[in-house]
Design an enzyme around this catalytic site. Structure first.
Site, PDB file in Angstrom:
ATOM      1  N   LYS A 151       7.275   0.847   8.439  1.00  0.00           N
ATOM      2  CA  LYS A 151       6.167   0.975   7.502  1.00  0.00           C
ATOM      3  C   LYS A 151       4.928   1.417   8.271  1.00  0.00           C
ATOM      4  O   LYS A 151       4.911   1.386   9.488  1.00  0.00           O
ATOM      5  CB  LYS A 151       5.903  -0.365   6.795  1.00  0.00           C
ATOM      6  CG  LYS A 151       7.048  -0.777   5.870  1.00  0.00           C
ATOM      7  CD  LYS A 151       6.846  -2.142   5.229  1.00  0.00           C
ATOM      8  CE  LYS A 151       5.481  -2.330   4.636  1.00  0.00           C
ATOM      9  NZ  LYS A 151       5.112  -1.250   3.687  1.00  0.00           N
ATOM     10  N   GLY A 187       3.025   4.400   7.281  1.00  0.00           N
ATOM     11  CA  GLY A 187       2.625   5.784   7.070  1.00  0.00           C
ATOM     12  C   GLY A 187       1.241   5.900   6.458  1.00  0.00           C
ATOM     13  O   GLY A 187       0.524   6.869   6.680  1.00  0.00           O
ATOM     14  N   GLY A 188       0.852   4.864   5.706  1.00  0.00           N
ATOM     15  CA  GLY A 188      -0.482   4.826   5.113  1.00  0.00           C
ATOM     16  C   GLY A 188      -1.505   4.081   5.940  1.00  0.00           C
ATOM     17  O   GLY A 188      -2.629   3.835   5.480  1.00  0.00           O
ATOM     18  N   SER A 224       2.180   5.112  -2.221  1.00  0.00           N
ATOM     19  CA  SER A 224       2.456   5.708  -3.529  1.00  0.00           C
ATOM     20  C   SER A 224       3.415   4.862  -4.362  1.00  0.00           C
ATOM     21  O   SER A 224       3.231   4.731  -5.585  1.00  0.00           O
ATOM     22  CB  SER A 224       3.019   7.123  -3.351  1.00  0.00           C
ATOM     23  OG  SER A 224       4.198   7.101  -2.560  1.00  0.00           O
ATOM     24  N   THR A 225       4.425   4.262  -3.729  1.00  0.00           N
ATOM     25  CA  THR A 225       5.367   3.433  -4.488  1.00  0.00           C
ATOM     26  C   THR A 225       4.711   2.126  -4.899  1.00  0.00           C
ATOM     27  O   THR A 225       4.913   1.641  -6.023  1.00  0.00           O
ATOM     28  CB  THR A 225       6.640   3.174  -3.668  1.00  0.00           C
ATOM     29  OG1 THR A 225       7.114   4.404  -3.111  1.00  0.00           O
ATOM     30  CG2 THR A 225       7.742   2.594  -4.543  1.00  0.00           C
ATOM     31  N   THR A 250       0.837  -1.196   0.000  1.00  0.00           N
ATOM     32  CA  THR A 250       0.000   0.000   0.000  1.00  0.00           C
ATOM     33  C   THR A 250       0.872   1.246   0.000  1.00  0.00           C
ATOM     34  O   THR A 250       1.915   1.270   0.654  1.00  0.00           O
ATOM     35  CB  THR A 250      -0.905   0.001   1.244  1.00  0.00           C
ATOM     36  OG1 THR A 250      -1.784  -1.133   1.176  1.00  0.00           O
ATOM     37  CG2 THR A 250      -1.732   1.270   1.340  1.00  0.00           C
ATOM     38  N   ASP A 302       8.714   3.364   4.636  1.00  0.00           N
ATOM     39  CA  ASP A 302       8.974   4.730   5.071  1.00  0.00           C
ATOM     40  C   ASP A 302      10.440   4.917   5.445  1.00  0.00           C
ATOM     41  O   ASP A 302      10.996   6.005   5.291  1.00  0.00           O
ATOM     42  CB  ASP A 302       8.058   5.081   6.244  1.00  0.00           C
ATOM     43  CG  ASP A 302       6.594   5.001   5.851  1.00  0.00           C
ATOM     44  OD1 ASP A 302       6.199   5.718   4.917  1.00  0.00           O
ATOM     45  OD2 ASP A 302       5.850   4.200   6.447  1.00  0.00           O
ATOM     46  N   GLU A 320      -0.313  -5.367   5.890  1.00  0.00           N
ATOM     47  CA  GLU A 320       0.974  -5.486   5.205  1.00  0.00           C
ATOM     48  C   GLU A 320       1.847  -6.529   5.888  1.00  0.00           C
ATOM     49  O   GLU A 320       2.485  -7.359   5.227  1.00  0.00           O
ATOM     50  CB  GLU A 320       1.689  -4.129   5.192  1.00  0.00           C
ATOM     51  CG  GLU A 320       1.030  -3.106   4.280  1.00  0.00           C
ATOM     52  CD  GLU A 320       1.625  -1.717   4.402  1.00  0.00           C
ATOM     53  OE1 GLU A 320       1.403  -0.902   3.497  1.00  0.00           O
ATOM     54  OE2 GLU A 320       2.305  -1.443   5.420  1.00  0.00           O
ATOM     55  N   LYS A 332      14.973   6.830   1.521  1.00  0.00           N
ATOM     56  CA  LYS A 332      14.412   5.985   2.580  1.00  0.00           C
ATOM     57  C   LYS A 332      15.472   5.132   3.286  1.00  0.00           C
ATOM     58  O   LYS A 332      15.193   4.533   4.320  1.00  0.00           O
ATOM     59  CB  LYS A 332      13.323   5.065   2.003  1.00  0.00           C
ATOM     60  CG  LYS A 332      12.178   5.797   1.314  1.00  0.00           C
ATOM     61  CD  LYS A 332      11.498   6.768   2.236  1.00  0.00           C
ATOM     62  CE  LYS A 332      10.181   7.323   1.737  1.00  0.00           C
ATOM     63  NZ  LYS A 332      10.028   7.593   0.350  1.00  0.00           N
TER      64      LYS A 332
END
EC number: 5.3.1.6
Length: 223
Positions: free
Chosen positions: A98, A100-101, A34-35, A32, A88, A107, A125
């Site tokens: 990880k 941030g979302g 943007s990347t 999940t 992140d 995940e 990162k």
């Protein structure tokens, strides 16, 4: 190269890495953010080469379906060769922060099932010590104050992420000002707090492969 271009480059590198190893029965775990979204967009061009995907969030499932990629529930999948996701932060041992979302629990579950966890990130990162990025902790709502007090005892500065509910209906506390020199130990300590669902340290199960987007090209790091 812009940060978006770096993300697109590592996403394509991940597709290039897994594609020769996929067949019409393969199911890919997808993260999940943007990347991960860049990875989905690149993977969609080859959707005939594999069966479908397992998504780590509702947002990811929607994006996959939008590309016509079948999405499977993890409980129906017996074999998951790859999980591809962003981060992140990562250290040189491929321990990650990880979440941030706010999708960290799902995940972490999908990463645990996958045989190979591929992390894709831009060069910013990669850090010598984890913790500059606030560590997300998913918490049962009624335990918020209790968990925050325990996190203070561990040396952190907990901040409630207002207005955010996870796909599991829980809240997020972000822990600031931690220099995480032993991520495996801290991951276990935080997870042992009553009311914590999980935290954003991926150290007990780190990435197996880190594809890092830099201005000199995509670099590959392994444990």
């Amino acid at each position: 190269m812009t940060q978006d271009q770096l993300k697109q480059a590592v996403a394509q590198a991940a597709v290039d890495f897994i594609l020769p190893k996929l067949d019409d029965k393969s199911i890919v775990g997808v993260g999940t953010g943007s990347t991960a979204n860049c990875f989905i967009d690149a993977l969609a061009k080859h959707k005939a080469a594999f069966d479908g995907a397992v998504a780590s969030s509702e947002a990811t499932a929607a994006r996959l379906k939008g590309h016509g990629i079948p999405v499977y529930e993890l409980n129906t999948v017996s074999d998951l060769e790859f999980y591809v996701d962003g981060a992140d932060e990562s250290d040189e041992h491929l321990n990650l922060i990880k979440g941030g979302g706010a999708a960290l629990t799902r995940e972490k579950i999908v990463a645990a099932v996958a045989k190979t966890f591929i992390c894709i990130a831009d060069g910013s990162k990669l850090v010598p010590v984890l913790g500059a990025f606030p560590l997300p902790v998913e918490v049962i709502p009624m335990a918020r104050s209790h968990v925050a007090r325990q996190l203070v005892k561990l040396g952190g500065d907990p901040v409630y992420r207002e207005g955010v509910l996870t796909d599991n209906g829980n809240i997020i506390i972000d822990v600031h000002n931690m220099s995480i020199t032993n991520p495996v130990e801290l991951e276990a300590q935080i997870n042992a707090i009553v009311g914590v669902v999980t935290n954003g340290l991926f150290a007990a199960r780190p990435a197996d492969l880190l594809l890092l987007g830099t201005t000199e090209g995509v670099k590959t790091l392994t444990r």
